[in-house]
Design a protein around this motif. Structure first.
Motif, PDB file in Angstrom:
ATOM      1  N   SER A 181      34.201  70.546  18.650  1.00  0.00           N
ATOM      2  CA  SER A 181      34.945  69.698  19.569  1.00  0.00           C
ATOM      3  C   SER A 181      35.696  68.604  18.699  1.00  0.00           C
ATOM      4  CB  SER A 181      33.710  68.819  20.376  1.00  0.00           C
ATOM      5  OG  SER A 181      32.862  68.352  19.559  1.00  0.00           O
TER       6      SER A 181
ATOM      7  N   GLN B 215      38.849  70.253  17.858  1.00  0.00           N
ATOM      8  CA  GLN B 215      39.815  70.533  18.882  1.00  0.00           C
ATOM      9  C   GLN B 215      40.564  69.361  19.417  1.00  0.00           C
ATOM     10  OE1 GLN B 215      36.675  71.866  22.006  1.00  0.00           O
ATOM     11  NE2 GLN B 215      37.584  73.856  22.048  1.00  0.00           N
TER      12      GLN B 215
ATOM     13  N   ARG C 296      43.336  68.819  16.904  1.00  0.00           N
ATOM     14  CA  ARG C 296      44.388  69.715  17.146  1.00  0.00           C
ATOM     15  C   ARG C 296      45.320  69.374  18.289  1.00  0.00           C
ATOM     16  NH1 ARG C 296      41.827  75.778  16.396  1.00  0.00           N
ATOM     17  NH2 ARG C 296      41.550  75.918  14.053  1.00  0.00           N
ATOM     18  N   ARG C 297      44.541  68.877  19.244  1.00  0.00           N
ATOM     19  CA  ARG C 297      45.118  68.595  20.853  1.00  0.00           C
ATOM     20  C   ARG C 297      46.147  67.281  20.319  1.00  0.00           C
ATOM     21  NH1 ARG C 297      40.912  67.412  23.495  1.00  0.00           N
ATOM     22  NH2 ARG C 297      40.981  65.303  22.922  1.00  0.00           N
TER      23      ARG C 297
END
Length: 483
Positions: free
Chosen positions: A101, A104, A107-108
Motif C-alpha cells: 500500500s 502504491q 507510485r501514485r
C-alpha cells in the motif's frame, strides 16, 4: 498573414502554439519580455508532497521491507523474495511487481507529479518561462534510473528550479546542488572527508573500514553546471571542491524522528576540515558556508557565463549559434552579476536570435508537448501512456543517459529510425484529437498562415479523414521544426 517573428516567439522560444495563441501574442519580443516580468507560478504544484515527505515515506517503506525480510528469516524464502522484488519503491513508468500500500501511494504521487508537469506545459500561458524550466532541468540533469534519486527528479525541478528560474544563477545553482535529488544522484550524500571526525571514528572502530571523499558532484558542478569542460579548471580544483562540500547530505533515519523542515542536511562531522583553494582562490574553513562561497564565485565566473550562454543560444536559436551572440549574452550575464532575466533578455533582444537561419529541430518531448498544445490533447490524464510514448521516441522523462542530460541538436534526434517513430507517434496523437476543425485550419492557427501554403496545404485538405490530416500535420517538417 502571421508575423514570422510572432511565430518564432511562440513556437521556437515557447512550447508550440495553442489555437489562437499566435493572434494573442502580438508583439513578439514584448510577449516574451512580459513573461520574464511575472513571478514563477508555483501554485499548480502546491499540493504535491515535498522532498522531505518523500524521503520520510521512502524510509518507512524500507523499514517495512526490512521487517518483511526479518520475518522471513535470514535464508531465502517467499517473503524475503517478495521484499527484495519490491526494492524499487515507485517506478514512474510502471512495472508488474505487486506493490504494497505504501509503495502504491509513492507510485501514485510520482505519477501525479509527472502528469502535472506535462499538464502545465500543455496549458501554460507563459510557455517561454516553462521552456526555461525544462531547459534548466536538463542542464542540471538527474536520472530516475538511479534508485536513490528515482522519486526526487520531478521534486527537484519544482522545488529547486522553478522558484529560481527568473532569479540569479547563484541562487539556482545553490538550490540545485543542495537538493536531495542531486546529492543522492551524484553520491555526495555519502561523501566523507578523509580527516573528518566521522572518518576517524569509523577507522578507530574498524581499521579496514575506509570512508572517503566522493568527487562526482564536484566534477559535474565544474564540468557541466558552471565552467564547462573547457572552463580552465584542473583535477585539483575538483578535489578541493569535493572536500569543501563534504557533509552536504540528506536526512538519515534518526534525523527523521525530529525533522528540521528541510531535506538538506549539513553534517559537520563528515566535513573535511581546513581551508580550500579552488581556481587559485583560498576559502577559509567555514563548514557548510565554505562550499556555498565557492558556488557563488563559480556562478559568476566568465567561463560560466560563456558556458551558459552557449547552451541557451544552442537551445533557443540554432545548433550552431553565432559566437558574437554568445559573447553578447555572456557580457550581459556578467554585467548583471549573474541575473538570469538579464541573460534571457540579451538573447531575445539580439537580432541574431531572429535571423532566417534560426531554427531548431524538436526533441521528442518538444514534439509531444507541442502536439498536446496544438490539439488540446489531455494525455497527461493517462500518464503511463504519455511516459511510454516518450520512451518509445527516445526521450524517457527524467532518464538521460548521463549527468550531461539529453542532447540538443538535430543530429541527435533526426535519424531515420527516429523519424519513422515520429510518424507513428503522429498517428497515435492524431487519434486522440477530437477537434471539429479542419486540419488545414488548425495548421494555420498553430504554425502561422505563411507556413501552410502550396503542396503542404493541399496535402492537409486532401487527407482521407480529419485524423489522417492531423497525423500529416504533426509529422510534417513545418511542425517538427521550431522556426
Amino acid at each position: 498573414m502571421t508575423n514570422p517573428a510572432t511565430t518564432a516567439a511562440v513556437n521556437r522560444f515557447g512550447l508550440g502554439a495553442m489555437p489562437g495563441e499566435l493572434a494573442r501574442a502580438g508583439d513578439a519580443r514584448g510577449w516574451l519580455q512580459a513573461q520574464l516580468r511575472a513571478k514563477p507560478d508555483l501554485a499548480a504544484f502546491a499540493n504535491l508532497p515535498d522532498s522531505l515527505e518523500i524521503i520520510q515515506r521512502q524510509t518507512e517503506y524500507r523499514q517495512q521491507r526490512r521487517r518483511a525480510r526479518n520475518e522471513a528469516g535470514k535464508g531465502p524464502g517467499k517473503a524475503a523474495d517478495a521484499a527484495m522484488a519490491q526494492e524499487m519503491p515507485a517506478n514512474p513508468a510502471g512495472n508488474d511487481i505487486e506493490p504494497t500500500s505504501l509503495q502504491q501511494a509513492l507510485r501514485r504521487d510520482a505519477m501525479a507529479d509527472l502528469a502535472l508537469r506535462y499538464r502545465v506545459a500543455a496549458t501554460t500561458t507563459t510557455p517561454f518561462v516553462e521552456r526555461l524550466v525544462h531547459f534548466w532541468s536538463n542542464h542540471f540533469a538527474i536520472s530516475i534510473d538511479k534508485n536513490s534519486a528515482r522519486l526526487l527528479a520531478a521534486p527537484m525541478e519544482r522545488e529547486a528550479i522553478r522558484p529560481h528560474v527568473l532569479g540569479r544563477f547563484s541562487e539556482l545553482l545553490a538550490a540545485v546542488e543542495t537538493h536531495p535529488g542531486m546529492l543522492l544522484y551524484l553520491d555526495n550524500a555519502a561523501s566523507v572527508g578523509d580527516d573528518s571526525m566521522l572518518a576517524q571514528r569509523a577507522e578507530r572502530r574498524d581499521a579496514k573500514r575506509k570512508l572517503g571523499v566522493n568527487e562526482n558532484l564536484a566534477r559535474e558542478i565544474l564540468e557541466l553546471h558552471t565552467l564547462g569542460v573547457d572552463g580552465g579548471y584542473a583535477q585539483q580544483d575538483v578535489i578541493e571542491l569535493a572536500k569543501a562540500i563534504t557533509g552536504w547530505g540528506t536526512p538519515l533515519r534518526r534525523d527523521l524522528r525530529n525533522p528540521q523542515g528541510s531535506a538538506f542536511v549539513f553534517r559537520p562531522g563528515a566535513h573535511e576540515p581546513g581551508a580550500r583553494s579552488v581556481l587559485g582562490k583560498r576559502y577559509a574553513e567555514g563548514g557548510e558556508a565554505q562550499g556555498r562561497a565557492i558556488l557563488r564565485d563559480l556562478a559568476v565566473h566568465p567561463a560560466t557565463a560563456r558556458h551558459l550562454s552557449l547552451k541557451l543560444a544552442r537551445h533557443f536559436v540554432s545548433d550552431t549559434p553565432s559566437p558574437a551572440l554568445v559573447e553578447r549574452m555572456a557580457a550581459a550575464f556578467l554585467r548583471s552579476d549573474g541575473s538570469l532575466p538579464a541573460l534571457y533578455r540579451a538573447m531575445i533582444d539580439d537580432d541574431a536570435a531572429w535571423s532566417d537561419d534560426a531554427r531548431k529541430f524538436k526533441t521528442p518531448e518538444d514534439f509531444v508537448v507541442s502536439a498536446m498544445r496544438a490539439g488540446g490533447l489531455r494525455i497527461d490524464r493517462r500518464p503511463l501512456i504519455l511516459m511510454r510514448l516518450l520512451q518509445q521516441l527516445g526521450q524517457p522523462t527524467f532518464t538521460p543517459r548521463s549527468p550531461a542530460g539529453f542532447p540538443d541538436t538535430a543530429a541527435d534526434w533526426a535519424s531515420g529510425d527516429a523519424l519513422r517513430k515520429r510518424v507513428q507517434a503522429s498517428g497515435v496523437l492524431a487519434e486522440q484529437l477530437a477537434t471539429t476543425r479542419k486540419p488545414v485550419e488548425l495548421a494555420a492557427d498553430v504554425l502561422g498562415s505563411e507556413a501552410v501554403q502550396g503542396p503542404f496545404a493541399e496535402l492537409l485538405r486532401r487527407a482521407g479523414s480529419p485524423q489522417e490530416g492531423f497525423a500529416v500535420l504533426f509529422s510534417s517538417p513545418a511542425f517538427q521544426w521550431r522556426v
